[in-house]
Motif scaffolding. Sequence first.
Motif, mmCIF file in Angstrom:
data_model
loop_
_atom_site.group_PDB
_atom_site.id
_atom_site.type_symbol
_atom_site.label_atom_id
_atom_site.label_comp_id
_atom_site.label_asym_id
_atom_site.label_seq_id
_atom_site.Cartn_x
_atom_site.Cartn_y
_atom_site.Cartn_z
ATOM 1 N N VAL A 77 150.444 120.353 9.665
ATOM 2 C CA VAL A 77 150.995 119.405 10.634
ATOM 3 C C VAL A 77 150.592 119.854 12.034
ATOM 4 N N GLU A 78 150.414 118.908 12.942
ATOM 5 C CA GLU A 78 150.042 119.243 14.318
ATOM 6 C C GLU A 78 151.253 119.749 15.080
ATOM 7 N N ASP A 79 151.041 120.811 15.849
ATOM 8 C CA ASP A 79 152.109 121.397 16.657
ATOM 9 C C ASP A 79 151.843 121.073 18.124
ATOM 10 N N ALA A 80 152.778 120.374 18.745
ATOM 11 C CA ALA A 80 152.585 119.913 20.125
ATOM 12 C C ALA A 80 152.480 121.078 21.103
ATOM 13 N N ASP A 81 153.243 122.134 20.868
ATOM 14 C CA ASP A 81 153.217 123.284 21.783
ATOM 15 C C ASP A 81 151.863 123.998 21.728
ATOM 16 N N ILE A 82 151.318 124.159 20.523
ATOM 17 C CA ILE A 82 150.015 124.812 20.399
ATOM 18 C C ILE A 82 148.931 123.952 21.030
ATOM 19 N N LEU A 83 149.016 122.642 20.833
ATOM 20 C CA LEU A 83 148.043 121.745 21.447
ATOM 21 C C LEU A 83 148.083 121.859 22.965
ATOM 22 N N SER A 84 149.271 121.897 23.540
ATOM 23 C CA SER A 84 149.415 122.052 24.996
ATOM 24 C C SER A 84 148.844 123.384 25.462
ATOM 25 N N ASP A 85 149.070 124.431 24.662
ATOM 26 C CA ASP A 85 148.564 125.758 25.022
ATOM 27 C C ASP A 85 147.037 125.775 25.032
ATOM 28 N N ILE A 86 146.410 125.135 24.033
ATOM 29 C CA ILE A 86 144.946 125.076 23.982
ATOM 30 C C ILE A 86 144.407 124.294 25.181
ATOM 31 N N GLU A 87 145.043 123.163 25.482
ATOM 32 C CA GLU A 87 144.619 122.361 26.632
ATOM 33 C C GLU A 87 144.740 123.151 27.928
ATOM 34 N N ALA A 88 145.813 123.957 28.041
ATOM 35 C CA ALA A 88 146.027 124.760 29.247
ATOM 36 C C ALA A 88 144.954 125.841 29.395
ATOM 37 N N LYS A 89 144.519 126.433 28.272
ATOM 38 C CA LYS A 89 143.489 127.472 28.327
ATOM 39 C C LYS A 89 142.156 126.894 28.813
ATOM 40 N N PHE A 90 141.850 125.666 28.387
ATOM 41 C CA PHE A 90 140.635 125.019 28.894
ATOM 42 C C PHE A 90 140.793 124.664 30.368
ATOM 43 N N SER A 91 141.973 124.202 30.738
ATOM 44 C CA SER A 91 142.231 123.794 32.118
ATOM 45 C C SER A 91 142.086 124.965 33.086
ATOM 46 N N LEU A 92 142.476 126.165 32.633
ATOM 47 C CA LEU A 92 142.347 127.349 33.486
ATOM 48 C C LEU A 92 140.895 127.612 33.860
ATOM 49 N N ARG A 93 139.976 127.140 33.011
ATOM 50 C CA ARG A 93 138.538 127.308 33.295
ATOM 51 C C ARG A 93 137.941 126.021 33.858
ATOM 52 N N SER A 94 138.825 125.140 34.321
ATOM 53 C CA SER A 94 138.416 123.850 34.904
ATOM 54 C C SER A 94 137.614 123.013 33.907
ATOM 55 N N LEU A 95 138.032 123.073 32.636
ATOM 56 C CA LEU A 95 137.374 122.311 31.585
ATOM 57 C C LEU A 95 138.380 121.408 30.883
ATOM 58 N N LYS A 96 137.896 120.318 30.340
ATOM 59 C CA LYS A 96 138.724 119.461 29.519
ATOM 60 C C LYS A 96 138.544 119.869 28.063
ATOM 61 N N MET A 97 139.656 119.941 27.321
ATOM 62 C CA MET A 97 139.585 120.365 25.933
ATOM 63 C C MET A 97 138.766 119.367 25.108
ATOM 64 N N PRO A 98 137.719 119.828 24.392
ATOM 65 C CA PRO A 98 136.986 118.925 23.499
ATOM 66 C C PRO A 98 137.887 118.428 22.380
#
Length: 418
Positions: A77-98
């Motif tokens: 099942v998809e976990d919303a918190d993990i998804l947000s964490d992955i998106e945040a890690k990309f954002s820290l590098r000024s990237l959009k999560m693929p």
Amino acid sequence: GISRAETNSVDITRVLDRHGVEIARKSTVPDHETEIAAELNFALDRCDVVLLTGGAGPTEDDRTIDAVSSALGIPLVEDADILSDIEAKFSLRSLKMPAVNRKQARIFAGHRALPNPRGTAPGFHIIFKRGNHTRHVWIFPGVPWELEEMLETQLGAWLEKVSSASGTQHRTIKIVGLTESAVEQSLRPFYERHPEQPVTLLAALGEVHLHLLTRGSADDGYSHLMALEGELREIFGERIFGLDDETLESTVGRLLSARGETLGTAESCTGGLLASRITDVSGSSAYFLGGVITYSFQAKLFLLGVDPASIERHGEVSEEVARQMAEGARRRFSTTYGVGITGIAGPTGGTASKPVGTVHVAVSSLEETRHKQFLLAGSRELIKRYSTQLALDMLRMMMIPSKPDPGLSLSSSASRSE
């Protein structure tokens, strides 16, 4: 355990061995869901703990998570918190999560994911019943840098609890300057005195690690462990450079700090690797004042004051140049010690008189300059690593001059030639 890369299985073995966990099986399987599931089921029929690394990424060939889901019958099942964490890690590098990384936000229903501070793929610790037995499945990312962190913070912490509850005590004795076979030979009397005592030898790059394990109450186990360590110190003396998580560079740093002394380095064939290892230790700025990479003839002359006549007469790879490099580093940085390394790391550049693997190491203090010549074998990377190992150990021995140095023999592919 199932490992995609043998370097990962070595790291896992180190952690398991430290806590007295016996390894029943190691396997490497292809990136096919049915193959992974079959191997997992085979291992779970025989082992309490199964470890998997690799195949947890976002690409099409990362199939470990789906294979485990299929084998154990646990939906994802998809976990919303993990998804947000992955998106945040990309954002820290000024990237959009693929979009493909969304795959990494899936967790096993009813089971918690393990945080991965160094990457986007979470880990998992799945606990379940298989028949009458409790089984533990650990899943880690395959990227070595990410795995290393999670092994210590997740698996290591769990094993520490388990081993403490069972009264297990562990000690790692680290030896430098002797081959694995030489250590084994020296241990014969120890084995005869303690035939039931588990001792595991693991060879690392330029080191041999002895893993001791005792069981019993905390006090009794610890006392027995200290007695065994004392016997090993009688056998190996100053060839023992550290315990447990200590490294040769951290031991050298501890000695320099305790003595209030400083270090400067001059490197040629190692290209700054020695300075890199020294500065891997937190707080090294207190004793490491600087290093130079004098790869060229001109750099040796202008940065270290090496006599051009010495190079003309003996060559850049020579005792005379290594000594002057060490002395030049000590003068340039106004340090207690200077280390100089010059050699031929290969695979080209060797001659009949100076074959690939010829390395000269010198360590200088105000009172003396010591030198050793080595003939090392292996890849360019290994020769560079061994050279820094030799230099660190020579420096260590200069700081503990209570006994003569018996000489170094790092491995079957590294020999001393003075």
